[in-house]
Design a protein around this motif. Sequence first.
Motif, mmCIF file in Angstrom:
data_model
loop_
_atom_site.group_PDB
_atom_site.id
_atom_site.type_symbol
_atom_site.label_atom_id
_atom_site.label_comp_id
_atom_site.label_asym_id
_atom_site.label_seq_id
_atom_site.Cartn_x
_atom_site.Cartn_y
_atom_site.Cartn_z
ATOM 1 N N ARG A 136 -85.370 -106.182 91.075
ATOM 2 C CA ARG A 136 -84.193 -105.368 90.744
ATOM 3 C C ARG A 136 -83.729 -104.625 91.994
ATOM 4 O O ARG A 136 -84.511 -104.449 92.959
ATOM 5 N N TYR A 137 -82.477 -104.221 92.001
ATOM 6 C CA TYR A 137 -81.913 -103.435 93.089
ATOM 7 C C TYR A 137 -81.827 -101.963 92.678
ATOM 8 O O TYR A 137 -81.570 -101.651 91.517
ATOM 9 N N VAL A 138 -82.044 -101.086 93.657
ATOM 10 C CA VAL A 138 -81.819 -99.658 93.449
ATOM 11 C C VAL A 138 -80.899 -99.172 94.557
ATOM 12 O O VAL A 138 -80.938 -99.700 95.676
ATOM 13 N N PRO A 139 -80.065 -98.178 94.276
ATOM 14 C CA PRO A 139 -79.118 -97.715 95.299
ATOM 15 C C PRO A 139 -79.801 -96.928 96.407
ATOM 16 O O PRO A 139 -80.837 -96.281 96.187
ATOM 17 N N ASP A 153 -81.081 -103.183 102.429
ATOM 18 C CA ASP A 153 -79.782 -103.754 102.808
ATOM 19 C C ASP A 153 -78.836 -102.595 103.110
ATOM 20 O O ASP A 153 -78.270 -101.985 102.195
ATOM 21 N N TYR A 154 -78.684 -102.278 104.403
ATOM 22 C CA TYR A 154 -77.847 -101.147 104.782
ATOM 23 C C TYR A 154 -76.369 -101.427 104.542
ATOM 24 O O TYR A 154 -75.591 -100.501 104.295
ATOM 25 N N GLY A 155 -75.966 -102.691 104.599
ATOM 26 C CA GLY A 155 -74.560 -103.030 104.406
ATOM 27 C C GLY A 155 -74.085 -102.705 103.002
ATOM 28 O O GLY A 155 -73.009 -102.110 102.811
ATOM 29 N N SER A 156 -74.864 -103.097 101.992
ATOM 30 C CA SER A 156 -74.480 -102.822 100.600
ATOM 31 C C SER A 156 -75.107 -101.544 100.067
ATOM 32 O O SER A 156 -74.935 -101.217 98.893
ATOM 33 N N ARG A 157 -75.858 -100.841 100.924
ATOM 34 C CA ARG A 157 -76.492 -99.571 100.554
ATOM 35 C C ARG A 157 -77.374 -99.713 99.316
ATOM 36 O O ARG A 157 -77.213 -99.001 98.332
ATOM 37 N N ARG A 158 -78.308 -100.636 99.369
ATOM 38 C CA ARG A 158 -79.222 -100.803 98.246
ATOM 39 C C ARG A 158 -80.548 -101.372 98.748
ATOM 40 O O ARG A 158 -80.635 -101.900 99.864
ATOM 41 N N ILE A 159 -81.575 -101.255 97.894
ATOM 42 C CA ILE A 159 -82.922 -101.727 98.226
ATOM 43 C C ILE A 159 -83.359 -102.734 97.169
ATOM 44 O O ILE A 159 -83.186 -102.507 95.976
ATOM 45 N N LEU A 160 -83.914 -103.846 97.613
ATOM 46 C CA LEU A 160 -84.423 -104.866 96.690
ATOM 47 C C LEU A 160 -85.897 -104.606 96.419
ATOM 48 O O LEU A 160 -86.716 -104.552 97.339
ATOM 49 N N GLU A 190 -76.938 -91.861 100.703
ATOM 50 C CA GLU A 190 -76.563 -91.641 102.109
ATOM 51 C C GLU A 190 -77.618 -90.806 102.835
ATOM 52 O O GLU A 190 -78.032 -91.138 103.948
ATOM 53 N N ARG A 191 -78.071 -89.717 102.215
ATOM 54 C CA ARG A 191 -79.092 -88.879 102.846
ATOM 55 C C ARG A 191 -80.408 -89.641 103.008
ATOM 56 O O ARG A 191 -81.106 -89.493 104.012
ATOM 57 N N THR A 192 -80.737 -90.450 102.009
ATOM 58 C CA THR A 192 -81.969 -91.235 102.082
ATOM 59 C C THR A 192 -81.895 -92.236 103.235
ATOM 60 O O THR A 192 -82.861 -92.434 103.969
ATOM 61 N N GLU A 193 -80.730 -92.868 103.409
ATOM 62 C CA GLU A 193 -80.552 -93.831 104.497
ATOM 63 C C GLU A 193 -80.756 -93.172 105.858
ATOM 64 O O GLU A 193 -81.449 -93.712 106.731
ATOM 65 N N LEU A 194 -80.181 -91.984 106.047
ATOM 66 C CA LEU A 194 -80.327 -91.281 107.317
ATOM 67 C C LEU A 194 -81.791 -90.923 107.577
ATOM 68 O O LEU A 194 -82.285 -91.054 108.701
ATOM 69 N N MET A 195 -82.482 -90.482 106.524
ATOM 70 C CA MET A 195 -83.877 -90.101 106.688
ATOM 71 C C MET A 195 -84.754 -91.320 106.984
ATOM 72 O O MET A 195 -85.662 -91.260 107.825
ATOM 73 N N VAL A 196 -84.490 -92.442 106.295
ATOM 74 C CA VAL A 196 -85.265 -93.659 106.517
ATOM 75 C C VAL A 196 -85.065 -94.163 107.949
ATOM 76 O O VAL A 196 -86.029 -94.577 108.619
ATOM 77 N N LYS A 197 -83.832 -94.141 108.449
ATOM 78 C CA LYS A 197 -83.562 -94.602 109.817
ATOM 79 C C LYS A 197 -84.280 -93.738 110.848
ATOM 80 O O LYS A 197 -84.830 -94.246 111.838
ATOM 81 N N ALA A 198 -84.287 -92.405 110.613
ATOM 82 C CA ALA A 198 -84.989 -91.509 111.536
ATOM 83 C C ALA A 198 -86.495 -91.770 111.498
ATOM 84 O O ALA A 198 -87.175 -91.756 112.545
ATOM 85 N N TYR A 199 -87.006 -92.032 110.296
ATOM 86 C CA TYR A 199 -88.432 -92.334 110.142
ATOM 87 C C TYR A 199 -88.787 -93.651 110.846
ATOM 88 O O TYR A 199 -89.799 -93.734 111.561
ATOM 89 N N LEU A 200 -87.968 -94.697 110.662
ATOM 90 C CA LEU A 200 -88.236 -95.999 111.280
ATOM 91 C C LEU A 200 -88.214 -95.911 112.798
ATOM 92 O O LEU A 200 -89.012 -96.552 113.492
#
Length: 435
Positions: free
Chosen positions: A321-324, A304-311, A327-337
Motif C-alpha cells: 500500500r502507499y502512504v502519503p 517516491d519524492y516525485g509523487s510524495r508518497r511511500i510504498l 512536506e515536513r516529513t520529506e524535509l526531515m527524511v532528506k536531512a537525515y539521509l
Amino acid sequence: MLRVRTCETGGYAYYSVYLSEGDPREGLLEGNPWCKPDGVQPRHWKMPLTIQSKNFLKGLSQDRRSGGKGEKTPIRLLILRGNRLRVPVYPGPAGLRYFKSLAYRRYDAVNKHWTLPYTDKVLAKVKEVLAPMYPEIEVEDRRAKKAKKKTKRLREHYRSCPEEMKEKLRVKRYSESTVRTYTSMFSEFLSYHYAHSPEEITADQIKAYMRHLVAEREVSESYQNQMINAVKFYYEKVLGGQRRTYFVERPRSGRNLPTVLSQKEMSALLKGIPNVKHKTIVTVIYSCGLRISELISMKVSDIDYGSRRILLKQAKGKKDRYVPLAERTELMVKAYLKRYNPEEYLFEGPSGGQYSPSSVRKFLKRYSKAVGVKKNVCPHTLRHSCATHLLENGVDLRYIQHLLGHNDSKTTEVYTHITEMGLDNIKNPLDQLDL
C-alpha cells in the motif's frame, strides 16, 4: 441533614425526602425532574419509588458537605487498563445525561458504578458535572502493568518445537515474527506436558492448559489467543487436520480503547527529541500511521519524492500500500539521509541491517517520560494518534482506513469513540420537544 422514608397514599408508593434548612443539596432536588415539592410542608419532596430515584438519593447521602461537623468525603475516580474511567458515585441528572451520550459506557448495577471510555476531555467533563455534589475529587491511574506470574520449569522438562512445525510455517509464508511467536509458544506448551509426546496430548489436556494460563498465570486475552492458534496450527496443519482443538473456548475480546496522545502532547514529544535519527523515526511513524514492522522494513528506494508518497511492501497480510509523504516529513527524511547515508533500509542499526524494534520502544518511552507525558507510549500509540488527529481534522473515515491498511472498516471505527469531535454540535431529541 437528609431524611428519606417510604410512604404510600391511595395505593401510590413514593419516597418522602426532607432536608434541613440551609442544606446546599436543596438545589440538586430542585433540579431533579422526578422530584416534586410536597406543597404542604417546607423542604419536603416526593419522588417515585424507582431504581433511578434510589440511586439519586444514594448519591445525595454520600455528599457530606453539610454533615454534622462539616466533614468532607473525597471521591476517587479510577483510570483502569484498557483506558476505562470508573465513576463510583451517582453523577446527578446532568451527569447521567452526559454519561449516556458516550459510546461504550456501562453501568454496573451490582457494584453501583459507571465505567466510561477514558480521554482527557472525558475526565475533565466528569469532574465538571460531579463538582457541585463532590467538591473533593481524586484520580487514581491503575493502568500500570502487573508483573506476569511465571511458572518455573526444570531444565530437563524443556521440549523444543518440532522442526516440521517450523518448516510448515515457512512453507506457508508466515512472517518471521509469527514463526518466532508460534514456535516459542508451542515449545512452552510441550514443556508443560513434558511427560507426553505431542501425539499423546488429549483435547481435555489442551483445555486444561488454557484454563491454567487464565486462572494461574493471568495472561492477557491476546496471549491466550496466540497460544490457541499455535496449538491449532500444529495439530491441524502439521498433523494433517486433526480437529481436537476446535472446541477450545476463546476469550471474550474486551472493548478496550487505544492510548492516544493529544496534539499538544505529540508536539511536545517531537520537540523534546534531540537525536536526529530518533526524531525522524518518530516523525515517520506518526505522519504515515505506520506499524513498527512497516517502519523497520522500509527501504530508501521505497520513497517516491516525485509523487510524495511511500510504498510499503508486503505489509501486514502480505499487502502492498502507499502512504502519503508530508512536506515536513520529506524535509526531515532528506536531512537525515544526508547525515547518516544508510545503504539499504531507511533506518539501519549501528552495524547495518534493519533497525531494532526494541530500540524504538526504549527511546520512545525515555523521551515521553522526559517531556512529562504520563501515558504508556509505544510505537503503536503514534499510529493511533495519527488516525485520531486525522479524524479530528475532518478526514473521511474511509481514507483513514486505507491509510492504516485495515481490511475491515469496523477496526477503523474505534477512533470515533476516542475523539469527541462534533459531540457538542449534536442536538438531543428531548430538547426539540414542546414540554
